[in-house]
Design an enzyme around this catalytic site. Structure first.
Site, PDB file in Angstrom:
ATOM      1  N   GLY A  20      -4.434  -5.702   6.826  1.00  0.00           N
ATOM      2  CA  GLY A  20      -5.482  -4.670   6.178  1.00  0.00           C
ATOM      3  C   GLY A  20      -6.616  -5.175   7.591  1.00  0.00           C
ATOM      4  O   GLY A  20      -6.701  -4.076   8.643  1.00  0.00           O
TER       5      GLY A  20
ATOM      6  N   ASP B 216      -8.444  -1.803   5.122  1.00  0.00           N
ATOM      7  CA  ASP B 216      -8.334  -0.949   5.618  1.00  0.00           C
ATOM      8  C   ASP B 216      -8.257   0.217   4.902  1.00  0.00           C
ATOM      9  O   ASP B 216      -8.775   0.945   5.788  1.00  0.00           O
ATOM     10  CB  ASP B 216      -7.000  -1.225   6.867  1.00  0.00           C
ATOM     11  CG  ASP B 216      -5.967  -0.818   6.692  1.00  0.00           C
ATOM     12  OD1 ASP B 216      -5.773  -2.359   5.673  1.00  0.00           O
ATOM     13  OD2 ASP B 216      -4.736  -0.244   7.084  1.00  0.00           O
TER      14      ASP B 216
ATOM     15  N   ARG C 193     -13.086  -8.412  -1.419  1.00  0.00           N
ATOM     16  CA  ARG C 193     -12.919  -7.463   0.017  1.00  0.00           C
ATOM     17  C   ARG C 193     -12.670  -6.480   0.271  1.00  0.00           C
ATOM     18  O   ARG C 193     -11.717  -6.628  -0.952  1.00  0.00           O
ATOM     19  CB  ARG C 193     -11.478  -8.666   0.266  1.00  0.00           C
ATOM     20  CG  ARG C 193     -11.055  -8.504   1.511  1.00  0.00           C
ATOM     21  CD  ARG C 193      -9.578  -7.343   1.229  1.00  0.00           C
ATOM     22  NE  ARG C 193      -9.223  -7.505   2.481  1.00  0.00           N
ATOM     23  CZ  ARG C 193      -7.824  -6.738   2.399  1.00  0.00           C
ATOM     24  NH1 ARG C 193      -7.132  -6.245   1.294  1.00  0.00           N
ATOM     25  NH2 ARG C 193      -6.734  -6.740   3.543  1.00  0.00           N
TER      26      ARG C 193
ATOM     27  N   THR D 251       0.942  -1.164   0.083  1.00  0.00           N
ATOM     28  CA  THR D 251      -0.129   0.150   0.061  1.00  0.00           C
ATOM     29  C   THR D 251       0.266   1.315  -0.234  1.00  0.00           C
ATOM     30  O   THR D 251       2.258   1.493   0.589  1.00  0.00           O
ATOM     31  CB  THR D 251      -0.797   0.035   1.284  1.00  0.00           C
ATOM     32  OG1 THR D 251      -1.927  -0.999   1.304  1.00  0.00           O
ATOM     33  CG2 THR D 251      -1.465   1.011   1.037  1.00  0.00           C
TER      34      THR D 251
ATOM     35  N   GLY E 218      -0.317  -2.635   6.308  1.00  0.00           N
ATOM     36  CA  GLY E 218       0.142  -3.651   6.629  1.00  0.00           C
ATOM     37  C   GLY E 218      -1.151  -4.446   6.411  1.00  0.00           C
ATOM     38  O   GLY E 218      -2.310  -5.327   5.313  1.00  0.00           O
TER      39      GLY E 218
HETATM   40  N1  ASP Z   1      -3.147  -2.654   4.190  1.00  0.00           N
HETATM   41  C1  ASP Z   1      -3.820  -2.989   2.672  1.00  0.00           C
HETATM   42  C2  ASP Z   1      -4.805  -4.394   2.504  1.00  0.00           C
HETATM   43  O1  ASP Z   1      -5.177  -5.165   3.768  1.00  0.00           O
HETATM   44  C3  ASP Z   1      -2.266  -4.298   2.782  1.00  0.00           C
HETATM   45  C4  ASP Z   1      -1.213  -3.283   2.417  1.00  0.00           C
HETATM   46  O2  ASP Z   1      -1.017  -2.408   3.617  1.00  0.00           O
HETATM   47  O3  ASP Z   1      -0.663  -2.965   1.149  1.00  0.00           O
HETATM   48  O4  ASP Z   1      -5.343  -3.913   1.797  1.00  0.00           O
END
Ligand code: ASP
Length: 324
Positions: free
Chosen positions: A245, A223, A220, A192, A243
């Site tokens: 999510g 976060d 899906r 992200t 992180g």
């Molecule tokens: N937080 C993001 C998610 O769960 C994933 C990421 O941080 O790469 O979609």
């Protein structure tokens, strides 16, 4: 008028260091990409742009860089498609916009901003969100424009191993799973992207954008587009997260930083470190966040081995780091 210098921080995901395949050249390329984006953001701050404009511009540049899992270069769902999530929030007005499950809008963060300014709502999802973005004049692309051969290989290998939904981080056993051209292991990285800024008028803003996780179930939502979880800004602090999510959602991680500062009187560092070091691990959360306070403090903590991150204070040289 705020007398504090304007400042900006960005991230391109947190994760585990891939020592065996980290070349100095690859590391340098990532650092350069982060510094270039920081310089672009700093130039905007220097000409008096708002924190909101700066975080949108920086996240758009991160979306355009296919090394990061947002916009072009986004990971694939289990169906071999892309579903993109993004959010943006302005602190002093608490205006916010978010989108989830986009498939054709080139820059999801721009769609989030359009939702904030022109929809009368805070969040739009799916095909209707793409249609709204198109009606707002935002560039639309073919759904397969977001993909890259490396991301497709990542999906195929994950599916070849049993087809379970797999977070980027959840692949320690999957050697040679996907491209290994970056310092953070793509199998153990949350890609992200995000930005937080404090402008010369003391206004705060945050933005986050993501492709989510490889082989995620269609539909899906993580976060990143959820205000208070992966993105939040108020009069106290602006936060963008990366992180696992689901853990950030259950912790309301971004908002928790603000809550601790306002209700417990904690400083930025103390609050961020409590959330990343205590709250998130308590529910199995891995990742990190970037945060800037109204007082002009920056904090970029993570509980993984590394996080692509950078920051700049107006008039100073940008700094970028990957490891601790
Ligand atoms: N937080 C993001 C998610 O769960 C994933 C990421 O941080 O790469 O979609």
């Amino acid at each position: 008028m705020n007398t504090l210098p304007a400042m900006l921080a960005i991230h391109g995901g947190a994760g585990t260091i891939l020592r065996q395949s980290t070349s100095a050249g690859a590391e340098q390329a990532y650092l350069q990409a982060l510094q270039d984006i920081l310089r672009a953001g700093e130039a905007l701050l220097a000409q008096g742009s708002s924190a909101l404009d700066v975080v949108e511009a920086c996240v758009r540049l991160l979306e355009e860089d296919e090394r990061f899992n947002a916009g072009r270069g986004a990971v694939y769902t289990a169906d071999g498609t892309h579903e993109l999530d993004a959010s943006i929030m302005e602190g002093h007005t608490r205006r916010a916009g978010a989108v989830a499950g986009l498939r054709t809008t080139r820059n999801p963060v721009r769609a989030a901003r359009a939702v904030m300014e022109s929809s009368g709502h805070v969040m739009l999802i799916g095909a209707a969100a793409d249609a709204f973005a198109a009606a707002q004049g935002l560039e639309q692309v073919s759904p397969d424009w977001f993909g890259t051969p490396e991301r497709l290989a990542q999906l195929r290998r994950v599916q070849g191993e049993g087809g379970a939904a797999v977070l980027d981080h959840d692949g320690a056993r999957r050697q040679a799973l996907i491209r290994q051209d970056g310092p953070l292991d793509e199998r153990q990285k949350f890609g992200t992207v995000g930005a937080v800024a404090l402008d010369a008028q003391g206004r705060l803003a945050a933005a986050t954008s993501t492709g989510g996780m490889t082989n995620k179930k269609p539909g899906r939502v993580g976060d990143s587009p959820l205000l208070g979880a992966g993105c939040y800004a108020d009069e106290t602090v602006a936060v963008s997260c990366t992180g696992t999510g689901e853990a950030f959602m259950r912790s309301l991680a971004a908002h928790e930083v603000s809550a601790q500062m306002r209700h417990l009187g904690r400083g930025l560092r103390e609050a961020c470190e409590d959330v990343v070091g205590v709250h998130l691990p308590a529910v199995g959360g891995q990742g990190g966040m970037i945060a800037v306070s109204r007082q002009g403090e920056l904090c970029l903590p993570f509980n993984t081995e590394g996080m692509y991150r950078g920051w700049v204070r107006l008039g100073e040289a940008p700094e970028a780091r990957i490891f601790r």
